[in-house]
Write an enzyme that holds these catalytic residues in place. Structure first.
Site, mmCIF file in Angstrom:
data_model
loop_
_atom_site.group_PDB
_atom_site.id
_atom_site.type_symbol
_atom_site.label_atom_id
_atom_site.label_comp_id
_atom_site.label_asym_id
_atom_site.label_seq_id
_atom_site.Cartn_x
_atom_site.Cartn_y
_atom_site.Cartn_z
ATOM 1 N N ASP A 1 0.170 -0.750 -4.585
ATOM 2 C CA ASP A 1 -1.401 -0.680 -4.807
ATOM 3 C C ASP A 1 -1.912 0.667 -4.532
ATOM 4 O O ASP A 1 -1.132 1.567 -3.975
ATOM 5 C CB ASP A 1 -1.807 -1.511 -3.431
ATOM 6 C CG ASP A 1 -3.232 -1.807 -3.322
ATOM 7 O OD1 ASP A 1 -4.020 -2.108 -4.446
ATOM 8 O OD2 ASP A 1 -3.886 -2.519 -2.397
ATOM 9 N N GLY B 1 -10.599 -8.709 -1.611
ATOM 10 C CA GLY B 1 -10.607 -10.357 -1.713
ATOM 11 C C GLY B 1 -11.114 -11.039 -0.320
ATOM 12 O O GLY B 1 -11.538 -12.049 -0.150
ATOM 13 N N THR B 2 -10.756 -10.272 0.828
ATOM 14 C CA THR B 2 -10.637 -10.732 2.001
ATOM 15 C C THR B 2 -12.119 -10.977 2.350
ATOM 16 O O THR B 2 -13.028 -10.353 2.219
ATOM 17 C CB THR B 2 -10.036 -9.833 3.112
ATOM 18 O OG1 THR B 2 -8.881 -9.810 2.898
ATOM 19 C CG2 THR B 2 -10.200 -10.720 4.642
ATOM 20 N N THR C 1 -6.516 -7.608 3.907
ATOM 21 C CA THR C 1 -7.278 -7.496 5.509
ATOM 22 C C THR C 1 -6.885 -8.991 5.936
ATOM 23 O O THR C 1 -6.547 -9.122 7.399
ATOM 24 C CB THR C 1 -8.696 -7.275 5.484
ATOM 25 O OG1 THR C 1 -8.899 -5.950 4.884
ATOM 26 C CG2 THR C 1 -9.304 -7.255 6.842
ATOM 27 N N ASP D 1 -4.697 5.271 -8.729
ATOM 28 C CA ASP D 1 -6.215 5.156 -8.055
ATOM 29 C C ASP D 1 -6.724 6.845 -8.079
ATOM 30 O O ASP D 1 -6.605 7.434 -7.293
ATOM 31 C CB ASP D 1 -6.525 4.584 -6.794
ATOM 32 C CG ASP D 1 -7.793 4.739 -6.068
ATOM 33 O OD1 ASP D 1 -8.520 5.028 -7.093
ATOM 34 O OD2 ASP D 1 -8.067 4.081 -5.178
ATOM 35 N N HIS E 1 -13.370 -3.380 0.109
ATOM 36 C CA HIS E 1 -11.956 -3.541 1.162
ATOM 37 C C HIS E 1 -12.655 -3.677 2.726
ATOM 38 O O HIS E 1 -13.568 -3.095 3.044
ATOM 39 C CB HIS E 1 -11.328 -2.396 1.188
ATOM 40 C CG HIS E 1 -10.677 -1.992 -0.435
ATOM 41 N ND1 HIS E 1 -11.012 -1.146 -1.141
ATOM 42 C CD2 HIS E 1 -10.033 -2.797 -1.176
ATOM 43 C CE1 HIS E 1 -10.311 -1.051 -2.129
ATOM 44 N NE2 HIS E 1 -9.513 -2.239 -2.244
ATOM 45 N N GLU F 1 -8.272 2.335 -11.939
ATOM 46 C CA GLU F 1 -9.481 1.891 -11.430
ATOM 47 C C GLU F 1 -10.424 2.817 -11.842
ATOM 48 O O GLU F 1 -10.278 4.162 -12.097
ATOM 49 C CB GLU F 1 -9.547 2.138 -9.620
ATOM 50 C CG GLU F 1 -10.832 1.985 -9.214
ATOM 51 C CD GLU F 1 -10.546 1.830 -7.562
ATOM 52 O OE1 GLU F 1 -9.534 1.739 -7.071
ATOM 53 O OE2 GLU F 1 -11.689 2.139 -6.943
ATOM 54 N N SER G 1 0.850 -1.173 0.078
ATOM 55 C CA SER G 1 0.042 -0.092 -0.238
ATOM 56 C C SER G 1 1.032 1.192 0.020
ATOM 57 O O SER G 1 2.069 0.960 0.383
ATOM 58 C CB SER G 1 -0.803 0.135 1.133
ATOM 59 O OG SER G 1 -0.045 0.250 2.511
#
Ligand code: 13P
Length: 279
Positions: free
Chosen positions: A77, A205-206, A228, A99, A175, A129, A45
């Site tokens: 990211d 994804g978490t 996460t 982003d 997220h 994005e 990040s």
């Protein structure tokens, strides 16, 4: 990253992209991928890059990934700061994400294109994005009610003009920890993936169900982001170790326990995304 994603898309599997926190978690990603012969993406990040500095981070990755036999990409990211993107490109990141999704469409398009122009001559992959992915990622907060999914027509225009190597349209994932069942816009995902032909990044994804991953990957998601989960394992393992050995005060054992649990969780996800044996 671009080559990995092209192969994954053709083979109908996805590359796991794991947000690392420190040297230990970076090593867990690399060792997990090596153990099951999988290509993998180490993801940082913007906050993590600012916390450690780009130089220490790149030196860990070079040391761990350099001699590795599996393909490993290093990806920045969600980043809104063009200076940080440039710093990462110059330092050796193989991929970056711009982003600018909170900006109006035209501005997002222009900024994303600017990053493609900056990255392409250095053979660095770009992810961009469109739409607002809900939840909290880094310092980007998007309230549920403000969230909007990517519009397929705009997505096609965006991809035609920006030419990103990887595209992150908001399709209903979030997220952080899901409160309730997410509603995934599979129809939009299918339309965007088939009409643009660009590998799609699945954010948030978490906590997604295995079936959701399978369906998204089948429809064109070639990169799956997991952050996460690693944050929780990092803290939970520390607390669990302390609770079980509260008089020991042995940090190396704590870090060993964190490493084992992180690696186990990463392996499970890579297998689920179909990446095992694809190195
Ligand atoms: P999670 O934190 O929900 O795993 O999402 C990760 C992500 O999409 C990073 O960009």
């Amino acid at each position: 990253m671009k080559d990995m994603l092209a192969k994954a898309m053709a083979g109908k599997y996805a590359i796991g992209a794991f947000n690392i926190l420190d040297y230990n978690s970076t090593k867990a990603v690399v060792k997990a991928a090596e153990e099951i012969s999988a290509p993998v993406i180490i993801q940082t990040s913007a906050k993590t890059v600012i916390f450690w500095g780009s130089e220490p981070l790149i030196s860990w990755v070079r040391e761990l990934a350099g001699p590795s036999k599996v393909p490993i990409a290093l990806h920045l990211d969600h980043c809104k700061d063009l200076n940080l993107i440039k710093e990462c490109i110059d330092s050796g990141w193989t991929s970056v994400m711009i982003d600018a999704s909170a900006k109006p469409f035209e501005e997002n398009l222009a900024l994303s294109r600017q990053v493609v122009n900056m990255a392409r001559p250095k053979d660095v992959t770009v992810e961009a994005e469109l739409g607002a992915i809900v939840g909290v990622e880094d310092d980007i907060h998007v309230k549920h009610q403000d969230a909007h999914l990517a519009d397929p027509e705009q997505a096609i225009q965006f991809c035609l003009q920006v030419e990103p190597d990887c595209f992150a349209p908001a399709i209903g994932t979030a997220h952080g920890v899901y409160k309730g069942e997410p509603e995934i816009a599979y129809d939009r995902l299918e339309e965007i993936a088939s009409k643009t032909g660009i590998p799609i990044a699945l954010h948030g994804g978490t906590g997604l169900a295995n079936e959701v991953f399978r369906q998204c990957i089948a429809l064109g998601c070639a990169k799956v982001n997991i952050s996460t989960q690693l944050k929780h394992t990092f803290i939970d393992e520390f607390v669990a170790y302390y609770n079980a050995n509260s008089t020991e005060y042995n940090p190396l054992k704590v870090m060993g326990a964190q490493f084992d649990k992180l690696k186990e969780g990463i392996i499970e996800k890579i297998r689920l995304f179909g990446g095992a044996g694809k190195a």
